[in-house]
Scaffold this motif. Sequence first.
Motif, PDB file in Angstrom:
ATOM      1  N   MET A   1       2.460   2.983 -19.733  1.00 26.24           N
ATOM      2  CA  MET A   1       2.777   2.102 -19.071  1.00 26.24           C
ATOM      3  C   MET A   1       2.191   1.695 -17.707  1.00 26.24           C
ATOM      4  O   MET A   1       1.844   2.675 -17.087  1.00 26.24           O
ATOM      5  N   LEU A   2       2.088   0.548 -17.545  1.00 28.18           N
ATOM      6  CA  LEU A   2       1.322   0.194 -16.303  1.00 28.18           C
ATOM      7  C   LEU A   2       2.078  -0.022 -15.049  1.00 28.18           C
ATOM      8  O   LEU A   2       1.700   0.111 -13.719  1.00 28.18           O
ATOM      9  N   ARG A   3       3.509  -0.410 -15.248  1.00 28.00           N
ATOM     10  CA  ARG A   3       4.286  -0.481 -13.997  1.00 28.00           C
ATOM     11  C   ARG A   3       5.879  -0.364 -14.484  1.00 28.00           C
ATOM     12  O   ARG A   3       6.189  -0.987 -15.505  1.00 28.00           O
ATOM     13  N   THR A   4       6.552   0.073 -13.677  1.00 29.34           N
ATOM     14  CA  THR A   4       8.119   0.081 -13.969  1.00 29.34           C
ATOM     15  C   THR A   4       8.786  -0.955 -13.102  1.00 29.34           C
ATOM     16  O   THR A   4       9.740  -1.569 -13.509  1.00 29.34           O
ATOM     17  N   HIS A   5       7.991  -1.193 -12.013  1.00 35.47           N
ATOM     18  CA  HIS A   5       8.559  -2.333 -10.946  1.00 35.47           C
ATOM     19  C   HIS A   5       7.335  -3.256 -10.630  1.00 35.47           C
ATOM     20  O   HIS A   5       6.305  -2.726 -10.644  1.00 35.47           O
ATOM     21  N   THR A   6       7.749  -4.333  -9.852  1.00 36.71           N
ATOM     22  CA  THR A   6       6.613  -4.927  -9.246  1.00 36.71           C
ATOM     23  C   THR A   6       6.552  -4.519  -7.650  1.00 36.71           C
ATOM     24  O   THR A   6       7.404  -3.540  -7.219  1.00 36.71           O
ATOM     25  N   CYS A   7       5.448  -5.062  -6.985  1.00 34.31           N
ATOM     26  CA  CYS A   7       5.273  -4.722  -5.605  1.00 34.31           C
ATOM     27  C   CYS A   7       6.539  -5.354  -4.644  1.00 34.31           C
ATOM     28  O   CYS A   7       6.373  -5.128  -3.366  1.00 34.31           O
ATOM     29  N   GLY A   8       7.171  -5.985  -5.344  1.00 27.97           N
ATOM     30  CA  GLY A   8       8.211  -7.058  -4.252  1.00 27.97           C
ATOM     31  C   GLY A   8       9.815  -6.631  -4.763  1.00 27.97           C
ATOM     32  O   GLY A   8      10.634  -7.254  -4.148  1.00 27.97           O
ATOM     33  N   GLN A   9       9.773  -5.569  -5.235  1.00 21.79           N
ATOM     34  CA  GLN A   9      11.225  -5.353  -5.792  1.00 21.79           C
ATOM     35  C   GLN A   9      11.947  -4.189  -5.339  1.00 21.79           C
ATOM     36  O   GLN A   9      13.153  -4.302  -5.338  1.00 21.79           O
ATOM     37  N   LEU A  10      11.300  -3.430  -4.908  1.00 27.12           N
ATOM     38  CA  LEU A  10      12.193  -2.197  -4.533  1.00 27.12           C
ATOM     39  C   LEU A  10      13.040  -2.276  -3.223  1.00 27.12           C
ATOM     40  O   LEU A  10      12.190  -2.517  -2.376  1.00 27.12           O
ATOM     41  N   GLY A  11      14.171  -1.285  -3.035  1.00 27.92           N
ATOM     42  CA  GLY A  11      14.830  -1.452  -2.001  1.00 27.92           C
ATOM     43  C   GLY A  11      15.453  -0.312  -1.915  1.00 27.92           C
ATOM     44  O   GLY A  11      15.363   0.646  -2.534  1.00 27.92           O
ATOM     45  N   THR A  12      16.591  -0.234  -0.734  1.00 25.29           N
ATOM     46  CA  THR A  12      17.190   1.021  -0.527  1.00 25.29           C
ATOM     47  C   THR A  12      18.175   1.271  -1.826  1.00 25.29           C
ATOM     48  O   THR A  12      18.248   2.800  -1.851  1.00 25.29           O
ATOM     49  N   GLY A  13      18.559   0.691  -2.599  1.00 25.23           N
ATOM     50  CA  GLY A  13      19.131   0.851  -4.155  1.00 25.23           C
ATOM     51  C   GLY A  13      18.249   1.729  -4.926  1.00 25.23           C
ATOM     52  O   GLY A  13      18.700   2.482  -5.821  1.00 25.23           O
ATOM     53  N   ASP A  14      17.052   1.872  -4.627  1.00 26.03           N
ATOM     54  CA  ASP A  14      16.126   2.692  -5.562  1.00 26.03           C
ATOM     55  C   ASP A  14      15.924   4.090  -4.966  1.00 26.03           C
ATOM     56  O   ASP A  14      14.962   4.570  -5.670  1.00 26.03           O
ATOM     57  N   ILE A  15      16.413   4.301  -3.790  1.00 29.20           N
ATOM     58  CA  ILE A  15      15.864   5.776  -3.330  1.00 29.20           C
ATOM     59  C   ILE A  15      16.065   6.669  -4.378  1.00 29.20           C
ATOM     60  O   ILE A  15      17.092   6.797  -5.095  1.00 29.20           O
ATOM     61  N   GLY A  16      14.996   7.594  -4.498  1.00 30.56           N
ATOM     62  CA  GLY A  16      15.244   8.856  -5.212  1.00 30.56           C
ATOM     63  C   GLY A  16      14.470   8.700  -6.582  1.00 30.56           C
ATOM     64  O   GLY A  16      14.177   9.495  -7.341  1.00 30.56           O
ATOM     65  N   LYS A  17      14.388   7.410  -6.993  1.00 30.20           N
ATOM     66  CA  LYS A  17      13.859   7.087  -8.290  1.00 30.20           C
ATOM     67  C   LYS A  17      12.362   7.246  -8.383  1.00 30.20           C
ATOM     68  O   LYS A  17      11.472   7.272  -7.323  1.00 30.20           O
ATOM     69  N   LYS A  18      11.754   7.843  -9.703  1.00 35.05           N
ATOM     70  CA  LYS A  18      10.432   7.844  -9.788  1.00 35.05           C
ATOM     71  C   LYS A  18       9.980   6.618 -10.358  1.00 35.05           C
ATOM     72  O   LYS A  18      10.446   5.858 -11.313  1.00 35.05           O
ATOM     73  N   VAL A  19       8.922   5.957  -9.763  1.00 34.64           N
ATOM     74  CA  VAL A  19       8.427   4.573 -10.011  1.00 34.64           C
ATOM     75  C   VAL A  19       6.832   4.601 -10.494  1.00 34.64           C
ATOM     76  O   VAL A  19       6.384   5.412 -10.001  1.00 34.64           O
ATOM     77  N   ILE A  20       6.603   3.688 -11.227  1.00 35.51           N
ATOM     78  CA  ILE A  20       5.074   3.293 -11.473  1.00 35.51           C
ATOM     79  C   ILE A  20       4.931   1.931 -10.953  1.00 35.51           C
ATOM     80  O   ILE A  20       5.591   0.918 -11.453  1.00 35.51           O
ATOM     81  N   LEU A  21       3.950   1.739 -10.023  1.00 31.31           N
ATOM     82  CA  LEU A  21       3.603   0.328  -9.488  1.00 31.31           C
ATOM     83  C   LEU A  21       2.021   0.222  -9.591  1.00 31.31           C
ATOM     84  O   LEU A  21       1.445   1.104  -9.616  1.00 31.31           O
ATOM     85  N   SER A  22       1.646  -1.254  -9.974  1.00 29.44           N
ATOM     86  CA  SER A  22      -0.053  -1.296 -10.174  1.00 29.44           C
ATOM     87  C   SER A  22      -0.102  -2.589  -9.008  1.00 29.44           C
ATOM     88  O   SER A  22       0.949  -3.512  -9.060  1.00 29.44           O
ATOM     89  N   GLY A  23      -1.138  -2.708  -8.309  1.00 31.74           N
ATOM     90  CA  GLY A  23      -1.541  -3.817  -7.642  1.00 31.74           C
ATOM     91  C   GLY A  23      -2.812  -3.551  -6.822  1.00 31.74           C
ATOM     92  O   GLY A  23      -3.503  -2.596  -7.199  1.00 31.74           O
ATOM     93  N   TRP A  24      -3.158  -4.435  -6.103  1.00 25.24           N
ATOM     94  CA  TRP A  24      -4.272  -4.522  -5.127  1.00 25.24           C
ATOM     95  C   TRP A  24      -4.020  -3.801  -3.862  1.00 25.24           C
ATOM     96  O   TRP A  24      -2.829  -3.912  -3.271  1.00 25.24           O
ATOM     97  N   VAL A  25      -5.267  -3.129  -3.319  1.00 23.20           N
ATOM     98  CA  VAL A  25      -4.817  -2.356  -1.982  1.00 23.20           C
ATOM     99  C   VAL A  25      -5.142  -3.332  -0.935  1.00 23.20           C
ATOM    100  O   VAL A  25      -6.309  -3.851  -0.667  1.00 23.20           O
ATOM    101  N   SER A  26      -4.018  -3.901  -0.244  1.00 19.66           N
ATOM    102  CA  SER A  26      -4.369  -4.920   0.668  1.00 19.66           C
ATOM    103  C   SER A  26      -4.556  -4.323   2.040  1.00 19.66           C
ATOM    104  O   SER A  26      -5.355  -5.013   2.855  1.00 19.66           O
ATOM    105  N   SER A  27      -4.226  -3.443   2.505  1.00 16.78           N
ATOM    106  CA  SER A  27      -4.703  -2.492   3.528  1.00 16.78           C
ATOM    107  C   SER A  27      -4.654  -0.760   3.444  1.00 16.78           C
ATOM    108  O   SER A  27      -3.721  -0.390   2.689  1.00 16.78           O
ATOM    109  N   ILE A  28      -5.728  -0.292   4.226  1.00 13.42           N
ATOM    110  CA  ILE A  28      -5.400   1.098   4.090  1.00 13.42           C
ATOM    111  C   ILE A  28      -5.381   1.748   5.627  1.00 13.42           C
ATOM    112  O   ILE A  28      -6.244   0.976   6.496  1.00 13.42           O
ATOM    113  N   ARG A  29      -4.415   2.398   6.055  1.00 14.26           N
ATOM    114  CA  ARG A  29      -4.407   3.036   7.393  1.00 14.26           C
ATOM    115  C   ARG A  29      -4.506   4.733   7.195  1.00 14.26           C
ATOM    116  O   ARG A  29      -3.487   5.164   6.628  1.00 14.26           O
ATOM    117  N   ASP A  30      -5.568   5.135   7.894  1.00 16.94           N
ATOM    118  CA  ASP A  30      -5.930   6.591   7.599  1.00 16.94           C
ATOM    119  C   ASP A  30      -5.366   7.103   9.013  1.00 16.94           C
ATOM    120  O   ASP A  30      -5.755   7.007  10.244  1.00 16.94           O
TER     121      ASP A  30
END
Length: 590
Positions: A1-30
């Motif tokens: 499976m490539l994703r369980t959710h999209t990158c615009g979908q998750l919120g406080t109701g999903d806290i604690g869930k194990k998820v899989i997301l796919s997408g592009w890295v729009s920024s990296i902060r080290d």
Amino acid sequence: MLRTHTCGQLGTGDIGKKVILSGWVSSIRDHGNIIFFDLRDRYGITQIVCNLPALKPEILELVKKVRQEFVLKISGTVVARSPETVNPKIPTGTIEIILEELEILNVSEPLPFEIQESKNINENTRLKYRYLDLRRQQLKENIVFRSDFISRIREFFFKEGFVEIETPVLTKSTPEGARDFLVPSRLNPGSFYALPQSPQLFKQILMISGFDRYYQIARCFRDEDLRSDRQPEFTQIDVEMSFVEENDIMDISERMIKYAIEKTTDIKISIPFPRLTYEEAINRFGTDKPDTRFGMEIIELSEALADSGSNILQSILDSGGVIKGLIIQQGENISIKDVDNLNEFVKQRGGKGIGWMRFRENEVVSPLRKSLKEVVIEKIKKISGISPGSLLLFLGGKNQWVCETLGEIRLHIGTKLNLIDESLFNFLWVVDFPLFEFNQEEQRIQCVHHPFTSPKKQDIENLEKQPLAAKSRAYDLVLNGSEIGGGSIRIHDRKLQERIFSILNMKPEEYNEKFGFLLEALGFGAPPHGGIAFGLDRLVMILRKEDSIRETIAFPKTQKGVCPLSGAPGIVDERQLRELYIKVDFKPKE
Ligand code: ASP
């Protein structure tokens, strides 16, 4: 499976869930031991937290390799962000994902530009890498909005019993006032198709076939010089109906616009839209596409300035000209330098210059002050709208020229003084257009709309005698000073259609060659019919508050008609040309 959710979908109701997301890295902060990725897809952005000391060694290795715009599949657990790190600007801003597993699905070359900044870079580069440009959120939303908008339009027409019918793209010339794009026919050597400037003739023929209500989201092609709101190929919402008059078309148009806009935006549209005659539009706003989001209408001054004492003004009036003006309430914000610039502008348009009067508490300042009689000044002071602080600008000459020049100045000043209320969406109809106009450059008569537009009944008799006095049954729809639609009741009588071609100086051989098929069809029981077409790109541009239609088209062309992404138009090889019996007699400059 490539994703369980999209990158615009998750919120406080999903806290604690194990998820899989796919997408592009729009920024990296080290941040040393912690690296944050913003993972982006069409639906939004989600923050991924890589807690380096807690990662498995092979995942840690991968995390270090990640660069901007790499395509990742991540797995992890949704957690609440601490209150000080909540980002209220994005829908997923209350949560983040603690990274556990990572797969690099694809890598990316270093970017030619920052995606979020792409709007400000050179257009050629941006269009060459349009796939990167289209990753920018706002542009992507424009394209998605366009799709929603079109689907609401389809919904509306379907409910109203319209039939969506596709018309040919390889066709004969359908004149709308531009140059045709031509396509050589291999099977018919020496013959060319023209790409349609609009589906005009086919939709009329569909009415003759009895379809009664037609629409199409139609691609149109016009080879003309391009500006920010023009493209060589563009999309129209094209409509035609039988057994209708002007009001029927305007009514369905208003309801369609209201339906599609209210279903896709928060804008409230009140119908019916106001109507102005062409003459009123010119006299009050100096244009046939008035921007009514601010006042400052053109005022008539010929009477007030008659017998004024000024020879210049008197000679304008004596030679049949008019004097008209604009009252600028915040006149003190227009400097002498601004007035000088306007003067230059008027001269460039072939005028002698602009007149002005400044009204102050105890004085009136004007270059004409000395020559004007006192009674005239007193008369002008009483014109409604003039008060201390106002600046009156005025021009003399032929009415059309005076109005059009003042119309441009009105828009210029409206923008400069921020008089335009950008929150408004002001629709209006312009009706009662002239049927013909005289093209000074080419010294010939031409149609204001297209040659299939019906004249008003009362003008039919004298068409040949006084063509320029005839009015048409055309209507244009204007939104915030842009023409976004236009149409007309058509000619359904063959004889009348032939008379129009003759007035346009076409010989029967010529009009039969070009439009014989229409003329013939009109002879087989053509019903009274009419229609309209709306410029979809421009409408979407205004609704999205963009300033170029290229922001609403996935793959637009540059001002030179080039597609930097595909390289079109391109050179073709000799063999292709030979098959088409074409020789190219042009060598590009080195
Ligand atoms: N064919 C016209 C145009 O493209 C619209 C119409 O008359 O329906 O402007």
